[in-house]
Design an enzyme around this catalytic site. Structure first.
Site, PDB file in Angstrom:
ATOM      1  N   ASN A   1       0.840  -1.202   0.000  1.00 20.43           N
ATOM      2  CA  ASN A   1       0.000   0.000   0.000  1.00 20.43           C
ATOM      3  C   ASN A   1       0.878   1.256   0.000  1.00 20.43           C
ATOM      4  O   ASN A   1       0.761   2.141   0.864  1.00 20.43           O
ATOM      5  CB  ASN A   1      -0.940  -0.002   1.196  1.00 20.43           C
TER       6      ASN A   1
ATOM      7  N   HIS B   1      -8.126   3.314   8.508  1.00 17.85           N
ATOM      8  CA  HIS B   1      -8.467   1.961   8.076  1.00 17.85           C
ATOM      9  C   HIS B   1      -9.858   1.535   8.524  1.00 17.85           C
ATOM     10  O   HIS B   1     -10.511   0.757   7.821  1.00 17.85           O
ATOM     11  CB  HIS B   1      -7.431   0.962   8.604  1.00 17.85           C
TER      12      HIS B   1
END
Length: 401
Positions: free
Chosen positions: A346, A377
């Protein structure tokens, strides 16, 4: 109430979903991404900057992105428009000295409310794809643009790092530019995150020439005027699609035979020995990663197919299309430390965290960055446990290295 809040995208592909045995949300996502890939080639070949006004390119990219959102998420697509329009009002009406703070609170606050609501409604379950994932990418774009605007309009050049100078903005974007950047069809569903200046250069057709000039200036101190034919992204796209094919094959054969939800199966938890559960957890987690490899690599390929993502010429003189790549699979699978792993996983989210938090925090930069990552998240305890322990792991690694 549950039906009202759940994602309600198009049901046109329900027969295909039933036939293949995949959730409808996943089938809709794949259909949109495949259509986006074809549209990206068309966008590069027929809506070229030489023959199309940036206004046209912005409009087409925005409309296609909104259509994809409606197709995949139905009424839930209003979340994207709500947060984008609200933050555009903040950007245009708020005091420029505080616009980055207001935007961060608004965008992250809205994302957190949506994620908490999802946890309550789905009772810690999760759809194969739902609107919170794309909303996370939009939040990254909204907040990064606000910080870059504040850098360009409120700070002196000597107060900025080299990277901040390159990305700083001194003019507020128009509404269409703002919508296009946040909701364009190239990255609206799965990203990857990219910077506003890079996106505008792509729309205006200066992304490759400006990147080559910058590379030349860094190498020999000269700022040559490049007027060469744009390199083709076809090879890069084909290689990334080949990786996607391998990941899809792995998913169909391996991942589906090791379902990750079996880790919390009541019978398995209560009857299997601890070492068996630990072993299964390890292999099922490893097997779950290729679906992320697939989605992120496909998103990267779509951007490249449209002509976006050129990062310069490599040491062999070949065009590199890794400007917005989100992962390095070999680096992930061969990582020898936690830092090496997160540096290759990521990647664009790591760049965003560095840009809006790590480089700007005065104290406790590492802790604040991991806490922001946990908030971004979602509202799952596992995220907080993972990122808070990551602070300690990183500090220990620094101490012994």
């Amino acid at each position: 109430m549950d039906i009202f809040f759940k994602s309600c995208g198009s049901r046109w592909l329900l027969p295909i979903s039933d036939y293949l045995g995949f959730p409808l949300e996943m089938v809709n996502f794949m259909a949109c991404q495949l259509f986006a890939l074809l549209s990206a080639f068309w966008f590069r070949l027929y809506l070229t900057p030489r023959h199309s006004n940036p206004l046209v390119r912005h409009t087409v990219a925005t409309l296609l992105g909104i259509i994809f959102l409606i197709f995949c998420f139905g009424w839930s697509s209003t979340h994207f428009l709500a947060t984008v329009l609200a933050n555009y009002l903040i950007m245009t009406q708020a005091n420029i000295n505080h616009v980055h703070r207001y935007t961060m609170v608004m965008a992250m606050g809205y994302l957190t409310v949506c994620q908490v609501s999802r946890v309550v409604i789905f009772k810690y379950g999760i759809l194969s794809t739902d609107f919170s994932g794309p909303l996370m990418i939009v939040t990254q774009k909204i907040t990064s643009l606000a910080f870059q605007l504040h850098d360009g309009m409120c700070k002196k050049a000597e107060e900025l790092t080299t990277e901040q100078k390159l990305l700083a903005l001194n003019v507020r974007p128009s509404l269409l530019e703002y919508l296009s950047y946040n909701l364009n069809f190239l990255s609206v569903l799965v990203g990857p995150f990219n910077n506003y200046k890079d996106y505008i250069d792509f729309i205006e057709g200066t992304n490759i020439s400006s990147r080559l000039r910058r590379q030349s200036s860094m190498r020999n101190g000269q700022n040559d005027n490049y007027k060469i034919q744009d390199p083709s992204p076809l090879n890069a796209v084909c290689k990334k699609l080949l990786v996607c094919s391998g990941c899809m094959l792995f998913f169909l054969i391996i991942t589906r035979s090791l379902p990750i939800m079996y880790n919390v199966n009541p019978h398995f938890v209560s009857h299997a020995p601890f070492i068996t559960r630990l072993t299964y957890s390890l292999f099922s987690m490893q097997a779950a990663r290729p679906k992320f490899y697939f989605a992120w690599t496909l998103g990267d390929a779509i951007n490249n197919a449209a002509g976006f993502g050129f990062s310069g010429m490599d040491e062999n003189g070949k065009a590199s299309w890794n400007l917005i790549s989100n992962l390095n699979i070999i680096g992930i699978e061969t990582a020898t430390s936690y830092k090496t792993f997160i540096d290759n996983w990521n990647i664009q989210t790591g760049n965003w965290l560095k840009m809006v938090c790590y480089d700007r925090a005065q104290h406790h930069r590492l802790a604040l960055t991991f806490i922001l990552s946990a908030l971004w998240h979602g509202a799952y305890p596992g995220y907080y446990f993972s990122f808070i322990t990551a602070i300690l792991i990183t500090l220990v690694a620094r101490a012994v290295s």
